[in-house]
Design a protein around this motif. Structure first.
Motif, PDB file in Angstrom:
ATOM      1  N   GLN A  74       0.916  -1.167  -0.061  1.00  0.00           N
ATOM      2  CA  GLN A  74       0.074  -0.036   0.040  1.00  0.00           C
ATOM      3  C   GLN A  74       0.710   1.239  -0.026  1.00  0.00           C
ATOM      4  OE1 GLN A  74      -0.841  -3.049   1.393  1.00  0.00           O
ATOM      5  NE2 GLN A  74      -1.409  -2.379   3.375  1.00  0.00           N
ATOM      6  N   VAL A  75       0.406   2.467  -0.524  1.00  0.00           N
ATOM      7  CA  VAL A  75       0.888   3.583  -0.716  1.00  0.00           C
ATOM      8  C   VAL A  75       0.141   4.592  -0.729  1.00  0.00           C
ATOM      9  CG1 VAL A  75       2.418   5.061  -2.293  1.00  0.00           C
ATOM     10  CG2 VAL A  75       2.731   2.590  -2.444  1.00  0.00           C
ATOM     11  N   PHE A  76       0.779   5.657   0.356  1.00  0.00           N
ATOM     12  CA  PHE A  76      -0.081   6.888   0.309  1.00  0.00           C
ATOM     13  C   PHE A  76       0.315   8.000  -0.772  1.00  0.00           C
ATOM     14  CE2 PHE A  76      -0.144   5.967   4.899  1.00  0.00           C
ATOM     15  CZ  PHE A  76      -1.727   5.611   4.977  1.00  0.00           C
ATOM     16  N   LEU A  77      -0.603   8.482  -1.623  1.00  0.00           N
ATOM     17  CA  LEU A  77      -0.180   9.566  -2.262  1.00  0.00           C
ATOM     18  C   LEU A  77      -0.984  10.811  -1.526  1.00  0.00           C
ATOM     19  CD1 LEU A  77      -0.960   8.581  -5.890  1.00  0.00           C
ATOM     20  CD2 LEU A  77       1.308   8.351  -4.679  1.00  0.00           C
ATOM     21  N   TYR A  78      -0.368  11.887  -1.611  1.00  0.00           N
ATOM     22  CA  TYR A  78      -1.044  13.105  -1.277  1.00  0.00           C
ATOM     23  C   TYR A  78      -0.924  14.276  -1.825  1.00  0.00           C
ATOM     24  CZ  TYR A  78       3.287  14.249   1.460  1.00  0.00           C
ATOM     25  OH  TYR A  78       4.276  14.446   1.942  1.00  0.00           O
ATOM     26  N   VAL A  99      -2.838  19.169   1.801  1.00  0.00           N
ATOM     27  CA  VAL A  99      -2.608  18.384   2.872  1.00  0.00           C
ATOM     28  C   VAL A  99      -1.135  18.340   3.338  1.00  0.00           C
ATOM     29  CG1 VAL A  99      -2.884  16.356   1.750  1.00  0.00           C
ATOM     30  CG2 VAL A  99      -3.463  16.584   4.183  1.00  0.00           C
ATOM     31  N   SER A 100      -0.794  18.212   4.539  1.00  0.00           N
ATOM     32  CA  SER A 100       0.711  17.898   5.014  1.00  0.00           C
ATOM     33  C   SER A 100       0.863  16.354   5.667  1.00  0.00           C
ATOM     34  CB  SER A 100       1.187  18.924   5.618  1.00  0.00           C
ATOM     35  OG  SER A 100       0.630  19.005   6.990  1.00  0.00           O
ATOM     36  N   PHE A 101       2.011  15.881   5.456  1.00  0.00           N
ATOM     37  CA  PHE A 101       2.168  14.680   6.098  1.00  0.00           C
ATOM     38  C   PHE A 101       3.133  14.797   7.134  1.00  0.00           C
ATOM     39  CE2 PHE A 101       4.480  10.640   6.660  1.00  0.00           C
ATOM     40  CZ  PHE A 101       3.336   9.659   6.619  1.00  0.00           C
ATOM     41  N   SER A 121       5.741   7.383  11.343  1.00  0.00           N
ATOM     42  CA  SER A 121       4.912   7.847  10.435  1.00  0.00           C
ATOM     43  C   SER A 121       5.551   8.132   9.191  1.00  0.00           C
ATOM     44  CB  SER A 121       3.952   9.015  10.741  1.00  0.00           C
ATOM     45  OG  SER A 121       3.199   9.312   9.900  1.00  0.00           O
ATOM     46  N   PRO A 122       5.686   7.345   8.105  1.00  0.00           N
ATOM     47  CA  PRO A 122       4.702   6.287   7.840  1.00  0.00           C
ATOM     48  C   PRO A 122       5.179   4.781   8.833  1.00  0.00           C
ATOM     49  CG  PRO A 122       5.847   6.171   5.983  1.00  0.00           C
ATOM     50  CD  PRO A 122       6.432   7.531   6.791  1.00  0.00           C
ATOM     51  N   GLY A 123       4.305   3.973   9.031  1.00  0.00           N
ATOM     52  CA  GLY A 123       4.548   2.878   9.743  1.00  0.00           C
ATOM     53  C   GLY A 123       3.582   1.674   9.612  1.00  0.00           C
ATOM     54  N   GLU A 142       0.023   9.881   9.344  1.00  0.00           N
ATOM     55  CA  GLU A 142      -0.621  10.860  10.013  1.00  0.00           C
ATOM     56  C   GLU A 142      -0.638  12.262   8.946  1.00  0.00           C
ATOM     57  OE1 GLU A 142       0.621  12.753  13.719  1.00  0.00           O
ATOM     58  OE2 GLU A 142       1.470  11.000  14.391  1.00  0.00           O
ATOM     59  N   PHE A 143      -1.728  12.531   8.945  1.00  0.00           N
ATOM     60  CA  PHE A 143      -1.905  13.817   7.673  1.00  0.00           C
ATOM     61  C   PHE A 143      -2.617  14.933   8.768  1.00  0.00           C
ATOM     62  CE2 PHE A 143      -1.972   9.955   5.361  1.00  0.00           C
ATOM     63  CZ  PHE A 143      -1.076  10.124   4.355  1.00  0.00           C
ATOM     64  N   VAL A 144      -2.250  16.184   8.142  1.00  0.00           N
ATOM     65  CA  VAL A 144      -2.796  17.337   8.639  1.00  0.00           C
ATOM     66  C   VAL A 144      -3.612  18.178   7.391  1.00  0.00           C
ATOM     67  CG1 VAL A 144      -2.373  19.532   9.993  1.00  0.00           C
ATOM     68  CG2 VAL A 144      -0.940  17.320  10.579  1.00  0.00           C
ATOM     69  N   PHE A 145      -4.815  18.504   8.061  1.00  0.00           N
ATOM     70  CA  PHE A 145      -5.871  19.221   6.847  1.00  0.00           C
ATOM     71  C   PHE A 145      -6.196  20.310   7.901  1.00  0.00           C
ATOM     72  CE2 PHE A 145      -9.799  20.017   4.897  1.00  0.00           C
ATOM     73  CZ  PHE A 145      -9.579  20.377   3.666  1.00  0.00           C
ATOM     74  N   ARG A 146      -5.949  21.793   7.387  1.00  0.00           N
ATOM     75  CA  ARG A 146      -6.568  22.645   7.919  1.00  0.00           C
ATOM     76  C   ARG A 146      -6.491  22.819   9.559  1.00  0.00           C
ATOM     77  NH1 ARG A 146      -9.869  25.563   4.425  1.00  0.00           N
ATOM     78  NH2 ARG A 146     -11.271  26.482   6.153  1.00  0.00           N
ATOM     79  N   GLY A 147      -5.185  22.344   9.940  1.00  0.00           N
ATOM     80  CA  GLY A 147      -4.800  22.323  11.285  1.00  0.00           C
ATOM     81  C   GLY A 147      -5.292  21.126  12.331  1.00  0.00           C
ATOM     82  N   ARG A 148      -5.849  20.140  11.536  1.00  0.00           N
ATOM     83  CA  ARG A 148      -6.410  18.962  12.209  1.00  0.00           C
ATOM     84  C   ARG A 148      -5.991  17.854  11.724  1.00  0.00           C
ATOM     85  NH1 ARG A 148     -10.173  17.451  16.608  1.00  0.00           N
ATOM     86  NH2 ARG A 148     -10.982  15.435  15.912  1.00  0.00           N
ATOM     87  N   THR A 149      -5.304  16.947  12.676  1.00  0.00           N
ATOM     88  CA  THR A 149      -4.855  15.707  12.189  1.00  0.00           C
ATOM     89  C   THR A 149      -5.713  14.633  11.984  1.00  0.00           C
ATOM     90  OG1 THR A 149      -2.803  16.122  13.717  1.00  0.00           O
ATOM     91  CG2 THR A 149      -3.198  13.898  13.474  1.00  0.00           C
TER      92      THR A 149
END
Length: 612
Positions: free
Chosen positions: A404-408, A413-415, A441-443, A462-469
């Motif tokens: 599995q892979v995360f694309l962002y 959004v930030s990682f 993270s990633p793990g 862990e991703f952060v979007f508009r200040g929320r994890t």
């Protein structure tokens, strides 16, 4: 072991021969008197004459197959001579490598050995096909009219699918008397080898690479708005489904391309066979025409400025050796049909040398080629995060090292990078500033747990979007390989693969609970190719204790599917959310592959939009 109640001797023959996949007596059975086809077929699934020699069995040839399992079908010219609806009047004559010298309309006398062939072998759980082997054939006349076909339609196929198997004989139905007016499987078995016909019927399984498709003769049986028939529970098997093949080689007669919702119109007629990959199959001597109903590939709604879009897509063993066309098609789907989600979890990304078993585990080249294709299609420049697996430890195609892979999209959004894990080091949950955080993270989640032996380990980030994890966990659970088909002689069929997925689900559920112990309102999204239904034990285990809820259940029951298998539209890919995400979200199973003859993957992607 199947139960043959007629004699202990025949039962011993069955047990021995099923292990070899072909029921043939090992004793020197005496030749039986001349018998009719219905005497061979009998009133159960296994012939009472299995292993015996038969002489001068009379019939008219209704179909000839010169490829695959070679041979021909014969049927009694006298119609239902014994007036018993449970006994078939047709049978397959297996010729093997011997040339097939008969033609439809030939009246023949066949002598040979009665056998019960189990497609796929006994371990498959499949029912057996009654046949005559090592035949001696005499043609007595040619050009005869074929026996009138039995019509298979909504009225003739019973609503109930199958009887419960005999618990005294390993839940097998083999020894049970056929009840063709009560059960769909019994109805089909009572017509095994006979000339049958379906009229204009809706396609519920698109034409595949093996030149076959699925129709339903029950247009009102669990339909969805796009033309499929939905598998919504273990007790809703959809008995109106029937596989269609053709007798003519495709070199002589191309097989038609059909999508779900199209109609196979007119008359489709030929012998009713039983095979390993779908069970009862109408092998068409005469094939209807496909009416294109114009099924369109879906496009999801673009996320709003304050919405986070998280998606999952199984890209089916993608590696750099695949043609650029596949990369471009998948990339185009991400942009045009998935509306460039903020986070995209990919399953079945292979390493940089694909199926070449050379020890390579990096997928950097695969991902660069894919993300470049997305940019070329007008999408964002995605960044990616993943953990390379150990070589040949995660199942899938040998040498392929799928993961599995995360694309962002870093513009949205930030990682959160936290001591990136490796293939064998588990990520954990800690408290940081009063809130939950990952140790890596990633793990990977519990990679050493036996649940993940020869299987893909979950990827957490862990991703952060508009200040929320937002915690995202990408999964690819164990496959259904080894499970018995719906037409198994065991009823209910044995689903041996469930044990592994259940344990995998319990591990992921436990990890989510760990996150919620530290931060009860944590936003957690668990997604991927779960390889199981929204009503399955694995899904219930993921949801245990209210830790998660399958977003598929937010859809109407008729819209819950991401995959089409043997004409059943069903859920395999899922997105599940924690209570912190809330229920004010939009969930979309984006139908762009599974219903179509032309596919970029065999899975449909899923998208979730919500406001963290």
């Amino acid at each position: 072991m199947p139960h043959i109640p007629r004699s202990a001797a025949v039962g011993a023959v069955v047990a021995t021969a099923l292990a070899a996949g072909l029921l043939v007596s090992t004793s020197s059975a005496a030749s039986a008197d001349t018998v009719a086809i219905h005497d061979i077929q009998g009133t159960t699934r296994v012939s009472p004459l299995a292993g015996q020699q038969v002489t001068d069995v009379a019939g008219v040839v209704t179909g000839v197959r010169g490829y695959g399992s070679k041979g021909f079908w014969i049927q009694s010219a006298a119609g239902d001579a014994d007036k018993d609806p449970a006994t078939s009047e047709g049978v397959f004559v297996f010729t093997g490598s011997a040339p097939v010298t008969v033609a439809p309309g030939d009246a023949v006398l066949v002598s040979g050995t009665v056998g019960e062939y189990v497609p796929g072998g006994a371990a498959s759980g499949n029912q057996s096909l009654t046949q005559i082997t090592k035949p001696t054939v005499t043609v007595t006349s040619s050009g005869n009219e074929l026996p009138a076909p039995v019509r298979i339609d909504a009225k003739s196929v019973p609503a109930a699918y199958a009887p419960a198997g005999d618990p005294a004989h390993d839940n097998s139905v083999n020894g049970l008397p056929l009840r063709p007016r009560s059960y769909a499987l019994d109805f089909y078995e009572s017509l095994e080898g006979m000339n049958v016909r379906v009229g204009s019927s809706r396609v519920v399984g698109a034409t595949d690479a093996y030149n076959e498709l699925w129709v339903t003769v029950k247009k009102h049986e669990n339909p969805n708005r796009r033309g499929g028939t939905v598998y919504g529970s273990y007790g809703a098997q959809n008995g109106g489904r029937l596989q269609i093949q053709q007798l003519a080689p495709v070199s002589q007669q191309p097989f038609p391309k059909a999508n779900v919702g199209d109609v196979l119109s007119g008359r489709t007629e030929g012998p009713l066979d039983f095979n390993q990959f779908g069970g009862y199959t109408l092998v068409a001597r005469e094939l209807g025409e496909v009416e294109d109903k114009g099924l369109a590939r879906e496009r999801t709604k673009r996320q709003g400025k304050g919405e986070l879009a998280v998606a999952t897509y199984n890209v089916e063993n993608l590696d750099p050796s695949d043609p650029q066309q596949k990369f471009d098609a998948l990339a185009g789907a991400v942009v045009a049909h998935l509306a460039s989600p903020d986070v995209l979890a990919l399953e079945e990304i292979q390493d940089d040398t694909g199926a070449k078993n050379d020890g390579t585990v990096s997928a950097a080249a695969t991902l660069k080629k894919f993300t470049d294709a997305i940019v070329a299609a007008g999408g964002p420049r995605y960044a990616w995060r993943s953990v390379d697996p150990e070589n040949n430890k995660d199942g899938g195609e040998p040498g392929g090292n799928i993961r599995q892979v995360f694309l962002y999209n870093p513009e949205r959004v930030s990682f959160t990078e936290r001591a990136p894990g490796d293939a064998t080091t588990p990520t954990g949950v800690v408290r940081e500033g009063g809130r939950a955080a990952l140790t890596h993270s990633p793990g990977r989640i519990a990679p050493g747990d036996a649940a993940w032996a020869d299987s893909r380990k979950p990827l957490a980030g862990e991703f952060v979007f508009r200040g929320r994890t937002v915690f995202v966990i990408a999964n690819h659970f164990g496959s259904k390989g080894g499970d018995e088909g719906l037409t198994s002689h065991h009823q209910p069929p044995v689903r041996s693969s469930e044990t592994k997925r259940l344990r995998q689900a319990q591990v992921v559920n436990g990890f989510v609970k760990d996150l919620r112990k530290v931060q009860r309102d944590a936003d957690v999204v668990v997604l991927g190719d779960i390889n199981d239904f929204e009503f399955s034990a694995a899904t219930k285990a993921l949801e245990d204790g209210g830790a998660l809820r399958s977003a598929a259940k937010s859809l109407p029951r008729s819209e819950r599917y991401s995959y089409v298998y043997q004409g059943n539209s069903q859920v395999l890919d899922q997105i599940l959310t924690s209570p912190g995400v809330g229920r004010d979200f939009a969930y979309d199973s984006v139908h762009i592959n599974a219903e179509f003859a032309e596919q970029n993957s065999d899975h449909d992607p899923q998208v979730l939009r919500f406001r963290p």
